[in-house]
Design an enzyme around this catalytic site. Structure first.
Site, mmCIF file in Angstrom:
data_model
loop_
_atom_site.group_PDB
_atom_site.id
_atom_site.type_symbol
_atom_site.label_atom_id
_atom_site.label_comp_id
_atom_site.label_asym_id
_atom_site.label_seq_id
_atom_site.Cartn_x
_atom_site.Cartn_y
_atom_site.Cartn_z
ATOM 1 N N CYS A 65 0.835 -1.197 0.000
ATOM 2 C CA CYS A 65 0.000 0.000 0.000
ATOM 3 C C CYS A 65 0.877 1.256 0.000
ATOM 4 C CB CYS A 65 -0.936 -0.030 1.210
ATOM 5 S SG CYS A 65 -2.135 1.318 1.237
ATOM 6 N N CYS A 66 1.886 1.284 0.882
ATOM 7 C CA CYS A 66 2.797 2.441 0.911
ATOM 8 C C CYS A 66 3.547 2.575 -0.418
ATOM 9 C CB CYS A 66 3.807 2.293 2.045
ATOM 10 S SG CYS A 66 3.225 2.828 3.659
ATOM 11 N N CYS B 65 -1.062 8.209 7.754
ATOM 12 C CA CYS B 65 -2.406 7.928 7.247
ATOM 13 C C CYS B 65 -3.325 7.478 8.384
ATOM 14 C CB CYS B 65 -2.346 6.830 6.206
ATOM 15 S SG CYS B 65 -1.487 7.288 4.700
ATOM 16 N N CYS C 229 -3.425 3.781 9.661
ATOM 17 C CA CYS C 229 -2.152 3.242 10.157
ATOM 18 C C CYS C 229 -1.556 4.093 11.275
ATOM 19 C CB CYS C 229 -1.156 3.139 9.007
ATOM 20 S SG CYS C 229 -1.717 2.096 7.668
ATOM 21 N N CYS D 261 7.672 4.123 5.992
ATOM 22 C CA CYS D 261 6.810 3.953 4.818
ATOM 23 C C CYS D 261 7.609 3.613 3.562
ATOM 24 C CB CYS D 261 5.984 5.205 4.588
ATOM 25 S SG CYS D 261 6.935 6.718 4.637
HETATM 26 FE FE1 SF4 Z 1 -1.391 2.731 2.984
HETATM 27 FE FE2 SF4 Z 1 -1.083 2.903 5.643
HETATM 28 FE FE3 SF4 Z 1 1.024 3.293 3.968
HETATM 29 FE FE4 SF4 Z 1 -0.956 5.092 4.148
HETATM 30 S S1 SF4 Z 1 0.521 4.513 5.780
HETATM 31 S S2 SF4 Z 1 -0.005 4.384 2.279
HETATM 32 S S3 SF4 Z 1 -2.761 3.751 4.417
HETATM 33 S S4 SF4 Z 1 -0.132 1.373 4.344
#
Ligand code: SF4
Length: 238
Positions: free
Chosen positions: A125-126, A208, A211, A234
């Protein structure tokens, strides 16, 4: 074609040497002196990356380069307070905030990879929502500045004030690397700077929404990021 590649490689080598030399020579310099060096070397061909936790680095950079680009990665998962902070920084400081979006919206990502990727695979996701957008925007500059500090965590304890970013092939500035938490607080107070309101609502570090949680008593400032998982970064600064 080969000529172009050779020239690019030569420029990259020159930049790397410049970064390595400056990292040593500027170790004792102030944040403003480090940023002035960036202007001398790169003119306006550099940017600041900000998570909109506070506006310290954006303010410092605007003092040496009014109108400096401040890059904000809008993952689609930010707290409303963080988006409000982004808008306030753009309105109040002499900077140019550039909001950079991922290639897919959260809805499109959910449709393609399933919902809540951040729970199942936060690294992926990151990579999609932070790392790729940053890489894309940084290709437009020769250097970038981050607000990383040695006091943030053990993994950041040895960062240099100027370094070679081998991942993006450019110069990385960490002008407040040596600042303590008290230094940050004092600068904010001295200049009356904007701060993300979540910092006075129990959060120690702002990322985010899905998280990031509030701190428990006695926890380190970044303990609320990806809590309960081995993830601590991240991937922007790897
Ligand atoms: Fe995705 Fe969490 Fe990374 Fe944001 S911090 S990009 S929601 S995994």
């Amino acid at each position: 074609m080969s000529e172009t590649i050779a020239r690019d490689q030569s420029a990259v080598t020159d930049l790397r040497r410049l970064a390595e030399r400056a990292g040593n020579e500027l170790e004792s310099a102030s944040a403003i002196e480090i940023l002035r060096w960036a202007v001398e070397q790169f003119g306006s061909d550099w940017c600041v990356a900000s998570s909109m936790e506070d506006s310290v680095l954006a303010h410092l950079a605007s003092r040496v380069l009014p109108g400096v680009d401040v890059v904000f990665l809008d993952t689609g998962y930010h707290f409303a307070e963080t988006l409000g902070m982004r808008d306030a920084v753009d309105a109040v400081l002499p900077v140019s905030v550039r909001t950079v979006l991922p290639l897919r919206t959260v809805t499109e990502q959910d449709a393609q990879l399933g919902p809540r990727l951040h729970e199942r695979a936060p690294g992926a996701c990151c990579a999609l929502r932070k790392v790729e957008p940053l890489r894309r925007v940084l290709t437009q500059y020769r250097a970038w500045a981050s607000g990383l500090r040695r006091a943030d965590s053990a993994s950041r304890a040895r960062i240099k004030v100027v370094d070679w970013d081998a991942k993006h092939h450019m110069v990385k500035l960490n002008p407040i690397a040596a600042w303590t938490d008290d230094d940050v607080d004092a600068y904010i107070a001295e200049h009356g700077l904007l701060v993300n309101p979540l910092l006075s609502d129990g959060y120690g570090s702002i990322g985010c929404g899905p998280c990031t949680r509030r701190l428990l008593p006695g926890e380190h400032s970044r303990a609320g990021r990806w809590a309960g998982t081995p993830k601590t970064e991240c991937g922007l600064h790897a």
